[in-house]
Design a protein around this motif. Structure first.
Motif, mmCIF file in Angstrom:
data_model
loop_
_atom_site.group_PDB
_atom_site.id
_atom_site.type_symbol
_atom_site.label_atom_id
_atom_site.label_comp_id
_atom_site.label_asym_id
_atom_site.label_seq_id
_atom_site.Cartn_x
_atom_site.Cartn_y
_atom_site.Cartn_z
ATOM 1 N N GLY B 348 0.804 -1.223 0.000
ATOM 2 C CA GLY B 348 0.000 0.000 0.000
ATOM 3 C C GLY B 348 0.831 1.264 0.000
ATOM 4 O O GLY B 348 0.354 2.324 -0.400
ATOM 5 N N MET B 349 2.087 1.168 0.449
ATOM 6 C CA MET B 349 2.940 2.351 0.437
ATOM 7 C C MET B 349 3.255 2.784 -0.990
ATOM 8 O O MET B 349 3.297 3.964 -1.295
ATOM 9 N N PHE B 350 3.445 1.795 -1.881
ATOM 10 C CA PHE B 350 3.955 2.101 -3.217
ATOM 11 C C PHE B 350 2.904 2.019 -4.316
ATOM 12 O O PHE B 350 3.043 2.631 -5.363
ATOM 13 N N GLY B 389 -2.723 2.776 3.196
ATOM 14 C CA GLY B 389 -1.712 3.206 2.227
ATOM 15 C C GLY B 389 -1.985 4.563 1.599
ATOM 16 O O GLY B 389 -1.072 5.198 1.072
ATOM 17 N N PHE B 390 -3.240 5.024 1.655
ATOM 18 C CA PHE B 390 -3.542 6.366 1.128
ATOM 19 C C PHE B 390 -2.788 7.438 1.900
ATOM 20 O O PHE B 390 -2.596 8.549 1.407
ATOM 21 N N THR B 392 0.246 6.866 3.518
ATOM 22 C CA THR B 392 1.668 6.556 3.741
ATOM 23 C C THR B 392 2.468 6.875 2.494
ATOM 24 O O THR B 392 2.023 6.620 1.388
ATOM 25 N N LEU B 395 3.711 6.862 -2.194
ATOM 26 C CA LEU B 395 2.483 7.132 -2.931
ATOM 27 C C LEU B 395 1.336 7.202 -1.937
ATOM 28 O O LEU B 395 0.731 6.187 -1.614
ATOM 29 N N GLY B 396 1.050 8.381 -1.422
ATOM 30 C CA GLY B 396 -0.049 8.547 -0.479
ATOM 31 C C GLY B 396 -1.025 9.565 -1.036
ATOM 32 O O GLY B 396 -0.907 10.758 -0.774
#
Ligand code: NA
Ligand code: NA
Lengths: 318, 447, 189
Positions: B348-350, B389-390, B392, B395-396
């Protein structure tokens, strides 16, 4: 020694077989029997892809035609779009018993359809799967006559012939995707539907339906098709073995159906469903006089229908 | 042996293309094509998959929800919902930021997207918080963190995509013997299952918000509740508050499929925007149609390519291999959940949310089914993880939007969002370890 | 006059998509009304709307290519020397075009040579051939759009900014008051 050299020359293959059904389905029974026979008589083996993993049934027909898929087991109505003459088997009340289904598919008419399908669609029917009649279920009242049917909301798949058949019986059915059916029945968005006894049992429709009506307008045939181009690549010995395995799978399918259908019926009654016999005289009359004429052309003419009816010792249409 | 080499070709070319900056869709498609060539198979199946992966009725819920959301903005429904939430702020410590979380929940009930929720709520609530003396960085962090609720509280575009990606998957025969037949996932069921987990995550945010506000000295208004104001926003927000009922009521009662309920929502919104709020203009309608067009176009191109990619995984038995290697590590369900959650948070980070769902579902779902995890619960946990992840980096999306609104630097918001990220993560573990949180409501509704 | 035509062509997928979207949404609404209020289900609406949706999607993908809106992972660009990312973007676009051409070749082959002649849609009776025609059309058009974007970027020196970044830029410049424009953030999830 001869057998040994034969098997040395033939290339052992792992075929792909696509199935819409899951483990325990009639399709699965046919496929496993076929694979068992295939492995016993050739060096080849096969892997099953269940639950439409390789795409919808119609897509697998296309894939087999192109030669990127070896085998697929599909409902007969998914072959009709590619080889219209097969549609003769899907006309309402064309097949009225398992015996008739066996007589048609394994007799000269069946052979004619196999050849047509090779010609039109590039796939060969190597085995016939018999999955039983679609019986009517509903949650409202016992349905024994056409009058009982009036006012019920019945779900059908998106299938012209089935829609037309219900219309000939005096109601306008609701086409709906399979995925939303259970909830729709539960919430009483629709009152009833038709499906084979085995499927009604495995889908647990007894939880949301009460009455079963024994009707025989649609006998489910689920042939196993093979890519004709892949078939032609096989050695003559392997071709013979494949066709023989198909025959045995066909015979096994009929036996399996009789057994499982009886079990499903008993189980559904035990779970509290009511079983009603139906006098189908008017049902048959309406369907054959109102629906059949619409499809004469697409199945190859009235004569073809009469040929089949003659072979079954039934009255011809005029 | 071929299995390992095909994994190298497939994933290797995928990651190389991704790092070069090729579109995600094309990276997937080209990697799959390369693998077909490598295996010596005919890739003409791409053509049918290109058509059938996209041509399904349930998938039409996606453009319908995007269009409904865009029209709700243009019709003033979103604005009134946020105002309604804001009016509840009152004299409580951290009241206005709690109202922002509440607004994200309200908004989540009409929108299926995280960044859209952040944008709509942040636009009104960040200035409102700043007016009451909040640090803008903190205000942005609250909204960026709570914006993820938009995809957990139904309706949810990621849930639609999860349902579609799970269609036609097969699970190992041993799993079927143990846990019964694997049925296709009903999107309606997902929509019901998301409600309580959404509340759990919202609660975790509210708790952390309370303590942080207490420490920072963010008190509520001195006057107490402004009941007149509440009454006014309720009156003006009446038709907006009905929107979630229209969307979810139809689905939950079983009258409508998710696609149909989105369609009904579109016409409800057109009616409210044109005749009641009288804010809807033709140009706003055209703009909504246009936005829906390019968003749907790019998502669906990913879906087509992810489907071919997934097909290769299945044909080469990759999910079973992953399952085996995971089980050889441990068979403790809590430990496995731990590994999966950490992995999903990392992804979710990327990764863009929908792409992540489309790529990972075919691999992970059969694996988790084999471990006795309910597919719907798995879907909910997956979506919760990706919603975190949105907020972090790198790519947040919610961070970008919040930073755009407040003009506070990304780094500052990221740091201030960290406690919320941690509390949401704890909440996700709770949701994973207690299946009932996800499965109780669907059962109550008879699924 | 010529300018107008050019302008129209530049946005042709946009016009087609908006029309298709409005049509299938209305069609589905009509189907719901007819079923719920008049108790009559129209058999062909679902199939027709799905086919319209597929055409909408592929034209939409072309439109998205024109806007340079297809998602890419780009954070790693910040770690590279500044001359490298434009080159990588150009190379990946070439790969993309090659992929599209291969799709055009395969789908043309499928539609005109491989496809079964009898195959018709179930309730509409339209030969599937015509419905599948969208694939060769769309992948050709998409390649043209990629070339156009690169032409604008490298020859004309225009910067083609994807709509997501445009939206963020607008947020940053404080151009947006109220909520009306945030519609564009919808669906990014
Ligand atoms: Na939502
Ligand atoms: Na992220």
């Amino acid at each position: 020694v001869l057998a040994c050299t034969m098997s040395m020359t033939a290339v052992a293959e792992q075929f792909k077989i696509a199935l819409g059904g899951s483990e325990g389905s009639g399709q699965y029974a046919v496929a496993t029997k076929f694979v068992q026979e295939l492995e016993a008589h050739t060096d080849d083996t096969a892997r099953l892809f269940l639950n439409s993993q390789l795409g919808s049934e119609q897509n697998t027909v296309n894939d087999a035609a192109i030669g990127v898929l070896d085998f697929s087991i599909v409902a007969i109505n998914n072959i009709t779009p590619f080889s219209p003459s097969v549609g003769i088997l899907t006309l309402p009340y064309m097949i009225q018993s398992l015996d008739e289904a066996i007589k048609i598919t394994q007799g000269p008419e069946g052979e004619r359809l196999v050849q047509n399908t090779i010609r039109d669609a590039g796939v060969r029917i190597v085995a016939w799967g018999y999955s039983g009649f679609r019986v009517l279920s509903n949650s409202k009242r016992p349905v024994k006559t056409l009058a009982d049917l009036k006012g019920l909301v019945i779900r059908v798949p998106k299938n012209e012939i089935m829609i037309d058949t219900y219309r000939s019986w005096g109601i306008n059915p609701t086409p709906m995707a399979w995925s939303s059916l259970f909830t729709a029945l539960q919430q009483k968005v629709v009152d009833g539907q038709d499906l084979s006894l085995i499927d009604i049992k495995t889908s647990k429709f007894d939880e949301v339906q009460k009455y079963l009506s024994d009707i025989h307008y649609n006998f489910l045939l689920e042939p196993m098709i093979m890519s004709e181009s892949v078939f032609q690549e096989q050695s003559p010995a392997d071709q013979k073995a494949i066709l023989e395995a198909g025959k045995l799978a066909t015979q096994y399918s009929a036996k399996y159906l009789v057994q499982e259908e009886a079990k499903a019926k008993a189980e559904l009654i035990k779970r509290g469903m009511e079983w009603d016999e139906v006098d189908e005289t008017n049902w048959i009359k309406n369907a054959t006089t109102k629906v059949w004429p619409k499809y004469y052309d697409s199945v190859g003419g009235k004569d073809k229908i009469n040929t089949v009816l003659r072979s079954l010792n039934r009255a011809e249409v005029n | 042996m071929t299995e390992t080499s095909i994994v190298l070709v497939l994933f290797g070319s995928f990651f190389v293309l991704l790092l070069m900056g090729a579109p995600i869709s094309i990276s997937l498609g080209v990697a799959a094509l390369a693998s077909y060539f490598y295996l010596g198979e005919n890739p003409i199946t791409f053509v049918q998959i290109a058509f059938t992966s996209v041509g399904s009725f349930p998938l039409m819920a996606l453009p319908a929800f995007i269009l409904a959301g865009a029209l709700m903005e243009a019709s003033g429904i979103s604005k009134r919902l946020v105002n309604l939430a804001e009016s509840f702020a009152g004299p409580v410590t951290g009241g206005i930021s709690a109202a922002a979380v509440l607004a994200c929940m309200f908004f989540g009930a009409i929108s299926g997207s995280g960044p859209a929720t952040t944008a709509a709520v942040g636009m009104l609530m960040i200035p409102a918080m700043a007016n009451r003396g909040y640090d803008k960085g903190y205000a942005s962090a609250v909204v960026a963190s709570a914006g993820g609720l938009g995809i957990i509280i139904p309706p949810s575009i990621p849930m639609v995509i999860f349902g579609i990606s799970a269609m036609g998957l097969a699970v190992p025969p041993e799993a079927i013997e143990k846990f019964g037949t694997f049925q296709s996932i009903s999107i309606s069921k997902m929509f019901i299952a998301g409600v309580i987990p959404g509340l759990v995550i919202a609660l975790s945010l509210l708790v952390v918000n309370y303590f942080r506000c207490k420490r920072l000295g963010y008190k509520g208004t001195d006057e107490g509740w402004d009941f007149k104001h509440i009454a006014r926003t309720m009156r003006s927000g009446f038709w907006s508050a009905l929107a979630p009922l229209v969307i979810l009521g139809g689905i939950y009662s079983g009258f409508f499929t998710p696609t149909e309920s989105a369609i009904v929502a579109i016409f409800y919104t057109l009616f409210v925007g044109a005749f009641i709020h009288r804010e809807l203009t033709w140009s706003a309608i055209f703009r909504s149609l246009e936005t829906t067009t390019w968003l749907s176009g790019r998502i669906m191109l990913i879906l087509f390519c992810a489907t071919v990619f997934g097909r290769l995984l299945i044909e080469n038995n990759i999910p079973a291999i992953v399952a085996d290697s995971m089980l050889s590590l441990t068979d403790n369900i809590y430990l496995i959940w731990f590994l999966i959650i950490i992995f999903l948070l990392f992804v979710g980070m990327f990764m863009e949310t929908l792409a992540a769902i489309m790529i990972l579902t075919p691999v992970l779902l059969p694996v988790t089914y084999n471990l006795g995890i309910d597919p719907v619960q798995f879907g909910i946990v997956m979506i919760c993880c990706l919603s975190i992840g949105f907020a972090t980096p790198p790519l947040g999306e919610n961070l970008f939007v919040a930073s755009g609104i407040s003009k506070v630097s990304l780094e500052e918001i990221t740091v201030k969002a960290l406690p919320f990220t941690l509390s949401s993560t704890v909440a996700v573990f709770v949701i994973a370890y207690f299946p009932e949180i996800s499965l109780y409501l669907p059962r109550l509704f008879g699924y | 006059m010529g300018n107008k035509i050019l302008h129209f062509l530049n946005d042709i997928e946009g016009y087609i998509c908006r029309t298709l979207l409005a049509l299938f949404v209305t069609l589905l609404f009509a189907q719901i009304i007819s079923r719920e209020i008049f108790g009559y289900s129209i058999a062909w609406t679902e199939e027709l709307s799905v086919y319209m949706f597929v055409w909408f999607v592929y034209f939409g993908a072309c439109y998205s290519a024109r806007l340079a809106a297809h998602n890419r992972v780009t954070f790693q660009y910040k770690l590279m020397p500044s001359w490298l990312p434009p080159i990588l973007e150009f190379i990946t676009d070439l790969i993309w075009i090659a992929f599209n051409f291969y799709m055009v070749y395969m789908s043309y082959n499928f539609v005109f040579y491989k496809m079964n002649l009898f195959w018709k849609s179930q309730t509409l009776g339209i030969p599937m051939k015509y419905i599948y025609l969208i694939l060769p059309i769309a992948f050709t058009l998409m390649s043209l759009r990629i070339i156009q974007v690169n032409y604008l970027k490298f020859v004309k020196g225009e910067s083609v900014i994807d709509p997501d970044s445009q939206e963020l830029d607008k947020l940053k410049s404080g151009e947006l008051e109220g909520l009306n424009e945030t519609a564009k953030a919808e669906g990014k999830s």
